[in-house]
Design an enzyme around this catalytic site. Structure first.
Site, PDB file in Angstrom:
ATOM      1  N   SER A 171     -18.691  78.796  -7.720  1.00 49.38           N
ATOM      2  CA  SER A 171     -19.815  79.431  -7.319  1.00 49.38           C
ATOM      3  C   SER A 171     -20.033  81.049  -7.952  1.00 49.38           C
ATOM      4  O   SER A 171     -20.890  81.625  -7.624  1.00 49.38           O
ATOM      5  CB  SER A 171     -19.352  80.062  -5.862  1.00 49.38           C
ATOM      6  OG  SER A 171     -19.677  79.007  -5.114  1.00 49.38           O
TER       7      SER A 171
ATOM      8  N   LYS B  68     -23.296  81.035  -9.356  1.00 50.35           N
ATOM      9  CA  LYS B  68     -24.478  81.436  -8.634  1.00 50.35           C
ATOM     10  C   LYS B  68     -24.916  82.906  -9.002  1.00 50.35           C
ATOM     11  O   LYS B  68     -26.177  82.948  -8.697  1.00 50.35           O
ATOM     12  CB  LYS B  68     -24.303  81.420  -7.236  1.00 50.35           C
ATOM     13  CG  LYS B  68     -23.629  79.825  -6.746  1.00 50.35           C
ATOM     14  CD  LYS B  68     -23.014  79.924  -5.288  1.00 50.35           C
ATOM     15  CE  LYS B  68     -22.899  78.557  -4.777  1.00 50.35           C
ATOM     16  NZ  LYS B  68     -21.845  78.523  -3.476  1.00 50.35           N
TER      17      LYS B  68
ATOM     18  N   TYR C 114     -27.149  72.051 -10.481  1.00 45.20           N
ATOM     19  CA  TYR C 114     -26.425  72.847  -9.754  1.00 45.20           C
ATOM     20  C   TYR C 114     -24.657  72.301 -10.238  1.00 45.20           C
ATOM     21  O   TYR C 114     -23.954  73.216 -10.319  1.00 45.20           O
ATOM     22  CB  TYR C 114     -26.548  72.689  -8.468  1.00 45.20           C
ATOM     23  CG  TYR C 114     -25.535  73.414  -7.359  1.00 45.20           C
ATOM     24  CD1 TYR C 114     -25.489  74.604  -7.265  1.00 45.20           C
ATOM     25  CD2 TYR C 114     -24.621  72.516  -6.821  1.00 45.20           C
ATOM     26  CE1 TYR C 114     -24.356  75.133  -6.427  1.00 45.20           C
ATOM     27  CE2 TYR C 114     -23.781  73.135  -5.810  1.00 45.20           C
ATOM     28  CZ  TYR C 114     -23.444  74.388  -5.742  1.00 45.20           C
ATOM     29  OH  TYR C 114     -22.718  75.030  -4.961  1.00 45.20           O
TER      30      TYR C 114
ATOM     31  N   TYR D 211     -18.587  85.353   0.818  1.00 40.67           N
ATOM     32  CA  TYR D 211     -18.899  84.354   1.943  1.00 40.67           C
ATOM     33  C   TYR D 211     -18.283  84.984   3.271  1.00 40.67           C
ATOM     34  O   TYR D 211     -18.734  86.132   3.324  1.00 40.67           O
ATOM     35  CB  TYR D 211     -18.035  82.985   1.873  1.00 40.67           C
ATOM     36  CG  TYR D 211     -18.290  82.186   0.483  1.00 40.67           C
ATOM     37  CD1 TYR D 211     -19.635  81.816   0.267  1.00 40.67           C
ATOM     38  CD2 TYR D 211     -17.430  82.086  -0.421  1.00 40.67           C
ATOM     39  CE1 TYR D 211     -20.125  81.153  -0.890  1.00 40.67           C
ATOM     40  CE2 TYR D 211     -17.944  81.810  -1.561  1.00 40.67           C
ATOM     41  CZ  TYR D 211     -19.097  81.106  -1.951  1.00 40.67           C
ATOM     42  OH  TYR D 211     -19.592  80.454  -3.136  1.00 40.67           O
TER      43      TYR D 211
ATOM     44  N   VAL E 127     -14.441  78.481  -5.900  1.00 44.60           N
ATOM     45  CA  VAL E 127     -13.234  77.534  -5.099  1.00 44.60           C
ATOM     46  C   VAL E 127     -12.424  77.314  -6.188  1.00 44.60           C
ATOM     47  O   VAL E 127     -11.053  76.688  -5.750  1.00 44.60           O
ATOM     48  CB  VAL E 127     -13.873  76.325  -4.481  1.00 44.60           C
ATOM     49  CG1 VAL E 127     -14.372  76.651  -3.290  1.00 44.60           C
ATOM     50  CG2 VAL E 127     -14.711  75.673  -5.534  1.00 44.60           C
TER      51      VAL E 127
END
Ligand code: DON
Length: 317
Positions: A73, A76, A201, A253, A271
Site C-alpha cells: 500500500s 499508493k 495495481y 487506514y 501489509v
C-alpha cells in the site's frame, strides 16, 4: 552517493534509537504477518529495521534494515503523486474522494451504499485501483514502468524492481480486489479493461525496496517535493501538500486517528509491515516490521514511530 554519510556521533536520535528499537521489537509478539497474499505469510515476524535521513543526507540505519520488502500500500502514495502530475488535481478528485473511510482498507461496502459510488480516498484499495487507472501510458506495461521509474527517481535508486513471486501470488488470489475493480467499472469510476488496471495495481504493490529507499522518498516529501540534498525539484509542492494531508488523515487506514494523536506525522503503512513516514522539514523515515496489528498496520513499526515522535517532539501539532 551523498546518502552514505552517517551522523551517529553526537546525534540524540542515533543514541536513543537502539533502546527504542529494542522495546518496540518486543511488541511484534502481539501481531502476525499478512497471510491473505500467500507469499507474505512466511515473512519474518520478529524483524524490525528503520532508516532516518535528514536534509544533509545524513543517514541512520538501525536494526534489520537490509531486509527487502514489497511496497504494497505504500505504492499508493507514489501512484497518487504520478496521477496528479499526469492529470491535475480536479481530474483525480472527480474519481476519488478525500475523506477517511473508517472501514478496513479492502472494504467495498461504501461503494454501494454512499452516492455517487466513488472511493472515499486514494489509500483504500478501491481508491488506489481508481488512481492506478489514471496513470498515463499506452498500455499496462508503460503505465507500470512509468510508476517504477518515478519511485526510482524519488529514492535515487535505479536498481529498484519487482518481486515477481509476490506479484504472481497477489494476482492469483485477488478475488476481493477484482470484485472492487468490477464494481468501480459499473460505477463508471474506471473505464477500459478491468484486468489491465488491476495488473498495474498488482505490479505497483510488488515493487521491492528497503527502508533506506523509503526514507529517501519520504525525505523528498518532507521538503515539499524538493530533494534537499541535490536541490532538485522532483514533485510540484501542491501535490505533496495533498498527499501529506491524505497520509495524515487516511494513511494508516482505520488506525489513522490514533496514529495522528500518538505520533502526529504523515505516514503510510503497508501489509508487508513497512511504513513510510515524514517529519516535515526535518526527516524522511522508512520502517519495516512484518507482524501486523488488527488494523493491518505494522505492530512494532507503529510502536517505534509513536515512541520516537513523542521522545523527539515530531508531532505537527
Ligand atoms: O491490495 C492489496 O491487498 C495489497 N496489495 C495492498 C494492500 C495493503 O498494503 C494494505 N495495507 N495495509
Amino acid at each position: 552517493m551523498f546518502f552514505k554519510k552517517s551522523f551517529k556521533k553526537n546525534n540524540l536520535l542515533a543514541e536513543e534509537l537502539p533502546a527504542l528499537l529494542h522495546k518496540s521489537k518486543q511488541t511484534a509478539n502481539y501481531g502476525k504477518p499478512a497471510n491473505y497474499i500467500p507469499a507474505l505469510a512466511n515473512s519474518p515476524a520478529h524483524l524490525l529495521g528503520a532508516a532516518f535521513i535528514d536534509k544533509a543526507g545524513h543517514t541512520i540505519l538501525e536494526g534489520d534494515h537490509p531486509f527487502p520488502f514489497t511496497l504494497q500500500s505504500i505504492s499508493k502514495v507514489f501512484a497518487l503523486l504520478l496521477a496528479l502530475i499526469d492529470n491535475g488535481e480536479s481530474a483525480v478528485f472527480r474519481k476519488v474522494g478525500m475523506e477517511p473511510s473508517g472501514d478496513s482498507y479492502n472494504s467495498m461496502i461504501k461503494l454501494q451504499v454512499v452516492e455517487p459510488g466513488i472511493p472515499f480516498n486514494p489509500f483504500i484499495n478501491a481508491g488506489a485501483i481508481a488512481v492506478s487507472s489514471l496513470i498515463h501510458g499506452k498500455d499496462k506495461q508503460e503505465k507500470s514502468y512509468r510508476l517504477l521509474q518515478f519511485i526510482q527517481l524519488l529514492s535515487g535508486n535505479p536498481q529498484i524492481s519487482y518481486n515477481e513471486t509476490v506479484y504472481i501470488s497477489e494476482a492469483e488470489t485477488a478475488d476481493l480486489n477484482r470484485s472492487i475493480a468490477y464494481l468501480l467499472k459499473e460505477n463508471e469510476v474506471i473505464s477500459g479493461e478491468v484486468e489491465e488496471t488491476l495488473d498495474v495495481y498488482f505490479r505497483q504493490c510488488a515493487v521491492e525496496a528497503t527502508v533506506q529507499d523509503l526514507a529517501k522518498c519520504a525525505l523528498v516529501l518532507a521538503f515539499g517535493g524538493v530533494d534537499p540534498v541535490s536541490g532538485k525539484s522532483l514533485i510540484p509542492k501542491r501535490y505533496v501538500q495533498i498527499t501529506l494531508a491524505l497520509m495524515l488523515t487516511c494513511g494508516m487506514y482505520d488506525g489513522s486517528g490514533q496514529f495522528a494523536v500518538q505520533a502526529g506525522i504523515p505516514a503510510k503503512s503497508a501489509v508487508s509491515g513497512a511504513i513510510l513516514a515524514v517529519v516535515p522539514n526535518k526527516l524522511g523515515i522508512g520502517v519495516i516490521a512484518p507482524a501486523l496489528n488488527k488494523k493491518g498496520n505494522s505492530q512494532a513499526g507503529v510502536h517505534l514511530l509513536e515512541a520516537a515522535s513523542q521522545k523527539f517532539n515530531w508531532s505537527c501539532f
